[in-house]
Design a protein around this motif. Sequence first.
Motif, PDB file in Angstrom:
ATOM      1  N   LEU A 106       0.838  -1.202   0.000  1.00 12.40           N
ATOM      2  CA  LEU A 106       0.000   0.000   0.000  1.00 12.40           C
ATOM      3  C   LEU A 106       0.867   1.243   0.000  1.00 12.40           C
ATOM      4  O   LEU A 106       1.915   1.272   0.635  1.00 12.40           O
ATOM      5  N   THR A 144      -2.652   5.666   1.375  1.00 16.76           N
ATOM      6  CA  THR A 144      -3.695   4.659   1.611  1.00 16.76           C
ATOM      7  C   THR A 144      -3.499   4.046   2.990  1.00 16.76           C
ATOM      8  O   THR A 144      -4.455   3.860   3.745  1.00 16.76           O
ATOM      9  N   ILE A 203      -9.565   1.809  -1.210  1.00 14.53           N
ATOM     10  CA  ILE A 203      -8.231   1.312  -1.591  1.00 14.53           C
ATOM     11  C   ILE A 203      -8.182   1.117  -3.103  1.00 14.53           C
ATOM     12  O   ILE A 203      -9.001   0.394  -3.670  1.00 14.53           O
TER      13      ILE A 203
END
Length: 569
Positions: free
Chosen positions: A222, A226, A253
């Motif tokens: 990630l 995020t 996401i």
Amino acid sequence: MIIGIDLGTTNSLAACFINGKAELIPNRLGKKLTPSVVSVDDDGNILVGETAREYGYMHPERTAKVFKRSMGTDRQYDLAGMKFSSEELSGFVLRSLKEDAEVYLKETVDEAIISVPAYFNDKQRKATKRAGELAGLKVSRIINEPTASAIAYGVGEDEAMERCMVFDLGGGTFDVTILEYFKNIMEVYAIAGDNFLGGEDFTQVLVEMYLRRLLVASISVLDLRTLNNVYKAAEDCKCSFSQGSKAKMVVNIFGRVHEEEFTIEEYREACEPLLEKLRKPIEKSLRDARITLDDLDRIILVGGATKLSIVRDYVREITGIYPEWYVDPDTSVAVGAALQCAMKERDKRIEEVILTDVCPFTLGTEVVRDNGSFEEPGHYLPIIDRNTVIPVSKKQIVYTAHDNQKYVNVKVLQGESYMARNNLLLGELTVEVPVGPKGQEAIEITYTYDVNALLEVEVKVLSTGLQRTAIIQNEENRISEEEAQKRLERLQYLKQNPRDDEENKLVMFRAERLYEEALGPDKNRIGNMIAEFDNAMSTKTRLEMEIIRKKLEDLLDEIEQQDYKGLVS
Ligand code: AMP
């Protein structure tokens, strides 16, 4: 004017003693808690508190938080190319609290009592003191957080003797303190804890549970932004467990909204290893205080993370005592620090409680141990034992270890390991001794440790009377007057965000974040309102601008509410 400050890992706040009682000091946004977060914005302004936290969601690389954990270390935080130590970042938070207090109280605030975790070592305490100085505050006392909380809980208000355990689980630290109050004396019996356990770890559990549900193998896939959103959702989810047995996490996401619901039972199960970690310090504190649970009258819960029902339940289950949590855990330390200010000022309206603290770690020196057949260097000789009530003065006599030794070098060490090298070296003193066979010269070492956690070391050669004394400060940690001045100037040169601008900035940062997260019509609505607000800031009167700001805030509330609708069930 003197104020009490709780300089927390997650949040900080100030309180003062006026009109016969402790009063919390609201910050520039009218809130009692100021997040311990610092950012450097695009214009090079220093942002502190909620504005910095909001800015940090979008610009994590320009934002520092949880820096209290690095207090007293060499760690440098790089914010937009500028480097800051934890001490300096804390200095910004303290400066912001000082300024807000001055506006609120309409007088100059030049002195403070600042709280620290009971487990903070000498270096960390001194760094905290210097952070206060960087903020232009004379730090007249450093107080242990649990001691402050106990004062806020009114321990010692009755005549009767009371023995209580203060269980303090904050954002990043955990402390257990056992104290006894009797005849106006509050005595700390024992301190135990874990500097690396707190509410943030309980948030981390939810982050991992969420990512597991999403089959995300590692957080490294990630991007930082995020990931920050995941942490924010986990934090909200954790806090909403106090209102129900289920809670949701909703995060966008890679362009898709992922919603996951968790029950309190599965959360507790996942937190079991963390809860288990709470047990050891409880047991250790009782052991060190040489008491059992039956000897305790009260258990007091402090620190934001004790709002978690799973933590309260766990404490009750393992101790069999219903813990008390009626004083707001967010504010009890600051209230206690403010009451302590009043005691310091000998305020007539408050009955004086004499406090005795303990030295939270063992202090000693390095010696050579004679095992009969051979000599073993590098051993630790404790002089002041951990949990000794302070102020304290203790003596030990040591002897020359070699034939024809000319000097004796006394290493001042802090720690619990039996090997000297594993303990923290605070300083060294050297004395000349008359030359002779080993063991001929006796050297008396005296350690005096006072309530401000200052250690005075005196080394005396008994045969000649030669004496050396020093107030021990760690060499690498010591800063000269000149350097302190330079650092102060450097920090003052940096612009702290103007107070008037604060609310506008906060709303704007929040709007920008939600704009990025939103899709479709919501994105347009926020975009239009941002443009209107931006325009209002430069063209409208203050009143008109405030009306538009309120409209923008209402819109943001509405959109955020939608995201979290049905969060608690
Ligand atoms: P402190 O350092 O005492 O301000 O505690 C901060 C910690 O308390 C953070 O980890 C917060 O997430 C946690 N906290 C604050 N409010 C709540 C709540 N209602 N439920 C669970 N944890 C909370």
